[in-house]
Design an enzyme around this catalytic site. Structure first.
Site, PDB file in Angstrom:
ATOM      1  N   LYS A 121       0.828  -1.208   0.000  1.00  0.00           N
ATOM      2  CA  LYS A 121       0.000   0.000   0.000  1.00  0.00           C
ATOM      3  C   LYS A 121       0.862   1.257   0.000  1.00  0.00           C
ATOM      4  CE  LYS A 121      -1.499   2.138   3.482  1.00  0.00           C
ATOM      5  NZ  LYS A 121      -2.077   2.549   4.785  1.00  0.00           N
ATOM      6  N   ASP A 139      -6.364   1.303   0.948  1.00  0.00           N
ATOM      7  CA  ASP A 139      -6.430   1.398   2.403  1.00  0.00           C
ATOM      8  C   ASP A 139      -7.844   1.055   2.849  1.00  0.00           C
ATOM      9  OD1 ASP A 139      -7.968   3.569   1.718  1.00  0.00           O
ATOM     10  OD2 ASP A 139      -6.835   5.026   2.903  1.00  0.00           O
TER      11      ASP A 139
END
Length: 222
Positions: A121, A139
């Site tokens: 991420k 996220d």
């Protein structure tokens, strides 16, 4: 509605509703953004932005941070979630930047994920924001909003599966911006506990809202 049509409608809405969409983390260079994104894991951008000015002033370069002790860094970030681990990650990240990348923040997923504290991420955020690459960082906001609207099926149960689905249907040139559209929509409108559907322009095509609306109609009929 076909999935391609749904994506088109969602992207057109976001383009009109949020013509300017960018990270809310404060930074002046890729090194500072990398620090901020590492700190933002399971923490709000608002809190990170409170902490980083003093941190950036003390550690202006990767070399300075690489020479620091985690205990010293901890004192600057102790109000952040998981400060002990993040202090170690920041120092280790800076050391790796200096030893392997000449003090520069790399631009590929493979290189970025070799840095302590940097997962997929975080690496995708850096690729998208710094290098404008077609990288989709998933996220909690992106994960939640994508499922609620119906951009991804319920079978997409991991961030990576959501990422692959979004990248498949979002035009490559829009992916860096779409990442922020989904985050900001989730942060301010499609909130986790109390989504503000009355403020959302996607209710007509939102899968979750359709379920909610159907339930309301059934209750009225009863």
């Amino acid at each position: 509605m076909r999935i391609a049509e749904l994506y088109t409608k969602v992207l057109e809405y976001f383009d009109k509703a949020m013509p300017v969409a960018e990270t809310e983390l404060h930074y002046e260079n890729p090194f500072q953004l990398l620090i901020a994104v590492i700190l933002s894991a399971q923490c709000t951008d608002k809190r990170v932005n409170i902490v980083t000015p003093d941190l950036f002033a003390r550690y202006d370069t990767p070399q300075e941070l690489a020479e620091a002790h985690p205990d010293e860094v901890y004192n600057y970030i102790k109000s952040i979630s998981y400060p002990n681990n993040k202090a170690k990650h920041l120092v280790g990240m800076a050391q790796k930047l200096c030893s392997d990348f000449g003090g520069e923040v790399p631009g590929t997923l493979e290189e970025l994920t070799t840095l302590p504290g940097v997962g997929r991420k975080t690496a995708n955020v850096i690729q998208a924001v710094v290098y404008n690459k077609a990288a989709m960082a998933v996220d909690t906001h992106v994960f939640r909003v994508s499922h609620r609207i119906g951009l991804v099926p319920p079978s997409c149960t991991t961030p990576y599966s959501v990422e692959k689905r979004l990248v498949k249907y979002i035009p490559e040139k829009l992916i860096p911006k779409a990442h922020h559209w989904l985050i900001l929509h989730g942060r301010y409108v499609c909130k986790a506990r109390l989504p503000e559907c009355s403020q959302c322009g996607l209710t007509g095509i939102c899968r979750e809202y359709a379920k909610k609306d159907k339930k309301t109609v059934c209750q009225i009929i009863k």
